[in-house]
Scaffold this active site. Structure first.
Site, mmCIF file in Angstrom:
data_model
loop_
_atom_site.group_PDB
_atom_site.id
_atom_site.type_symbol
_atom_site.label_atom_id
_atom_site.label_comp_id
_atom_site.label_asym_id
_atom_site.label_seq_id
_atom_site.Cartn_x
_atom_site.Cartn_y
_atom_site.Cartn_z
ATOM 1 N N ASP A 136 0.797 -1.218 0.000
ATOM 2 C CA ASP A 136 0.000 0.000 0.000
ATOM 3 C C ASP A 136 0.841 1.285 0.000
ATOM 4 O O ASP A 136 0.324 2.363 0.236
ATOM 5 C CB ASP A 136 -0.934 -0.009 1.233
ATOM 6 C CG ASP A 136 -2.043 1.012 1.108
ATOM 7 O OD1 ASP A 136 -2.454 1.295 -0.021
ATOM 8 O OD2 ASP A 136 -2.489 1.534 2.148
ATOM 9 N N CYS A 193 -27.628 -6.586 -4.294
ATOM 10 C CA CYS A 193 -27.443 -5.874 -3.025
ATOM 11 C C CYS A 193 -26.904 -4.458 -3.268
ATOM 12 O O CYS A 193 -26.051 -4.244 -4.129
ATOM 13 C CB CYS A 193 -26.457 -6.646 -2.150
ATOM 14 S SG CYS A 193 -26.011 -5.802 -0.627
ATOM 15 N N CYS A 196 -24.246 -1.138 0.903
ATOM 16 C CA CYS A 196 -23.123 -0.233 1.169
ATOM 17 C C CYS A 196 -23.349 1.131 0.527
ATOM 18 O O CYS A 196 -22.951 2.167 1.075
ATOM 19 C CB CYS A 196 -21.808 -0.835 0.707
ATOM 20 S SG CYS A 196 -21.792 -1.339 -1.020
ATOM 21 N N CYS A 200 -24.229 4.944 3.019
ATOM 22 C CA CYS A 200 -23.229 6.022 3.041
ATOM 23 C C CYS A 200 -23.882 7.345 3.467
ATOM 24 O O CYS A 200 -24.816 7.814 2.829
ATOM 25 C CB CYS A 200 -22.576 6.175 1.665
ATOM 26 S SG CYS A 200 -21.352 7.506 1.669
ATOM 27 N N CYS A 216 -16.369 11.637 0.669
ATOM 28 C CA CYS A 216 -16.157 10.492 1.570
ATOM 29 C C CYS A 216 -15.629 10.962 2.938
ATOM 30 O O CYS A 216 -14.628 11.669 3.018
ATOM 31 C CB CYS A 216 -15.165 9.528 0.917
ATOM 32 S SG CYS A 216 -14.714 8.142 1.956
ATOM 33 N N CYS A 243 -14.078 5.967 8.480
ATOM 34 C CA CYS A 243 -15.508 5.637 8.491
ATOM 35 C C CYS A 243 -15.623 4.184 8.027
ATOM 36 O O CYS A 243 -15.028 3.808 7.021
ATOM 37 C CB CYS A 243 -16.269 6.561 7.541
ATOM 38 S SG CYS A 243 -18.007 6.120 7.324
ATOM 39 N N CYS A 246 -19.730 1.569 5.135
ATOM 40 C CA CYS A 246 -19.967 0.731 3.952
ATOM 41 C C CYS A 246 -19.329 -0.645 4.108
ATOM 42 O O CYS A 246 -19.831 -1.630 3.569
ATOM 43 C CB CYS A 246 -19.489 1.433 2.683
ATOM 44 S SG CYS A 246 -17.727 1.759 2.618
ATOM 45 N N CYS A 250 -21.958 -4.714 5.047
ATOM 46 C CA CYS A 250 -21.973 -5.746 4.000
ATOM 47 C C CYS A 250 -22.430 -7.103 4.555
ATOM 48 O O CYS A 250 -21.870 -7.606 5.534
ATOM 49 C CB CYS A 250 -20.576 -5.877 3.400
ATOM 50 S SG CYS A 250 -20.518 -7.137 2.111
HETATM 51 FE FE1 SF4 Z 1 -23.778 -5.519 -0.854
HETATM 52 FE FE2 SF4 Z 1 -21.374 -5.907 0.247
HETATM 53 FE FE3 SF4 Z 1 -21.582 -5.829 -2.417
HETATM 54 FE FE4 SF4 Z 1 -21.924 -3.596 -1.002
HETATM 55 S S1 SF4 Z 1 -20.025 -4.758 -1.184
HETATM 56 S S2 SF4 Z 1 -23.220 -4.315 -2.689
HETATM 57 S S3 SF4 Z 1 -22.904 -4.348 0.873
HETATM 58 S S4 SF4 Z 1 -22.500 -7.372 -1.067
#
Ligand code: SF4
Length: 373
Positions: A136, A193, A196, A200, A216, A243, A246, A250
């Site tokens: 990183d 899904c 996340c 936000c 962000c 933060c 997100c 999940c």
């Molecule tokens: Fe859903 Fe996780 Fe994908 Fe976001 S990263 S869309 S919370 S499965």
């Protein structure tokens, strides 16, 4: 020769596990020909905010071979740093100075690099190939390479997501001139899904798989050197560094487990840090309290800036004496945010009564402007 290459990979994988890496895979250096275009598009959109180093390192970042022409394979490894609590539960505790999960512990760059060097050393001894390790700190697009190496996929929140570790994976890379057999890439599994994106607090995702750092909270609280823009102060709540929203929301996290890596256990003093105590830290005590953690790199002035945002959002007038003491802080970032915090906790009459006292010696126009927001 092929069998020999497989044996070396098995040996490397076993060594990686014994070093504490919980994810391991190999990608060919040219596995992601889409990277230059993706990078170009992100930079053109300005999503990197004022992180100018992303622009400056564009040429080397866009592919492994641009960084090192001799690279043939990239070994990607990950370490699960999963928390043993849900970080979202911390957001309602207004007395807390809420530090992001990854920063409650020792800076992972320090010790993962040592483990990577150990693994790379084994590869060099067994093959005679050249190796370079990255954590990183170099212009490496680790997340797409980790996806190509089968460690997981980049979720709609843009972070690497793993079936075993959910959103909580630190990544490291070994570039090598050895041509190693590649792992099977992971497929994206977010499906329909959008949790996340929906959670936000500042709508920082202009589209799935795209993050605009200019909106962000992690960017503003960790990277941004100036004052926190007014529209992001209320949404920051009690977050004083980073933060996790997100990441934490999940659904794949339900398959994750808390890290068992002793070096990645949260420091309880940081996890439970009280805002009232953090507002009283001078520079020496700040550096001591956050020694060896990512928070230390922020510096005490920007940390106090963030704590003052949290104090202003706390609704707790017990913070007023600490806030007023910071009117005379050497940093205009701190003095300005102290004014903002005061105005959140007092009615206009009381704030006005304190105004003359604090502004009498204030010459910085940006600090003075805090009275007019
Ligand atoms: Fe859903 Fe996780 Fe994908 Fe976001 S990263 S869309 S919370 S499965």
């Amino acid at each position: 020769m092929s069998a020999q290459r497989e044996t070396i990979v098995e040996e490397l994988h076993a060594r990686a596990v014994s070093l504490g890496f919980t994810a391991f895979g190999i990608a060919p250096a040219n596995a992601r020909p889409d990277l230059p275009q993706r990078l170009q598009s992100a930079l053109q959109s300005g999503w990197h905010a004022d992180m100018e180093w992303m622009e400056e390192t564009r040429d080397r970042r866009q592919s492994p071979k641009a960084l090192w022409p001799d690279v043939q394979s990239v070994i990607m490894v990950g370490v699960n740093y999963g928390p043993d609590e849900n970080p979202l539960d911390r957001l309602t505790n207004t007395s807390l100075a809420n530090v992001s999960v990854y920063a409650q512990m020792r800076d992972y760059h320090d010790f993962i690099k040592g483990r990577l060097k150990d693994l790379a050393g084994l590869l060099a001894r067994r093959t005679g190939a050249e190796v370079k390790v990255f954590v990183d700190t170099a212009p490496v697009m680790e997340k797409p390479l980790a996806e190509a190496a089968g460690l997981g996929w980049q979720g709609k929140h843009t972070v690497l997501l793993s079936r075993d570790a959910g959103s909580w994976l630190f990544l490291g890379a070994i570039f090598t001139s050895a041509d190693l057999p590649a792992s099977t890439p992971e497929q994206e599994k977010c499906g329909t899904c959008t949790k996340c994106l929906d959670i936000c607090p500042t709508n920082a995702f202009p589209a799935p798989f795209r993050l605009d750092a200019r909106k962000c909270l992690a960017y503003y609280s960790v990277e941004h050197k100036g004052q926190i823009p007014i529209q992001f102060r209320k949404p920051m709540g009690n977050r004083v560094f980073g933060c996790d929203d997100c990441l934490a929301v999940c659904p794949w996290n339900k398959f994750a487990s808390a890290t068992r890596d002793a070096k990645l256990s949260a420091r309880q003093a940081i996890r439970n840090a009280q805002l009232s105590d953090m507002l009283a830290l001078n520079d020496a005590r700040f550096r001591d309290f956050f020694a060896q953690t990512p928070v230390k790199r922020l510096g005490s002035a920007r940390f106090l800036r963030n704590c003052l945002v949290a104090a202003g959002n706390s609704g707790d007038r017990h913070h007023l004496p600490a806030i007023e003491r910071l009117f005379s802080h050497e940093s205009p970032l701190v003095r300005g945010m102290a004014i903002w915090a005061l105005r959140q906790l007092t009615d206009p009459g009381e704030a006005e009564a304190r105004r003359a006292k604090s502004l009498a010696t204030e010459s910085d126009p940006e600090v003075r402007a805090e009275w007019s927001h």
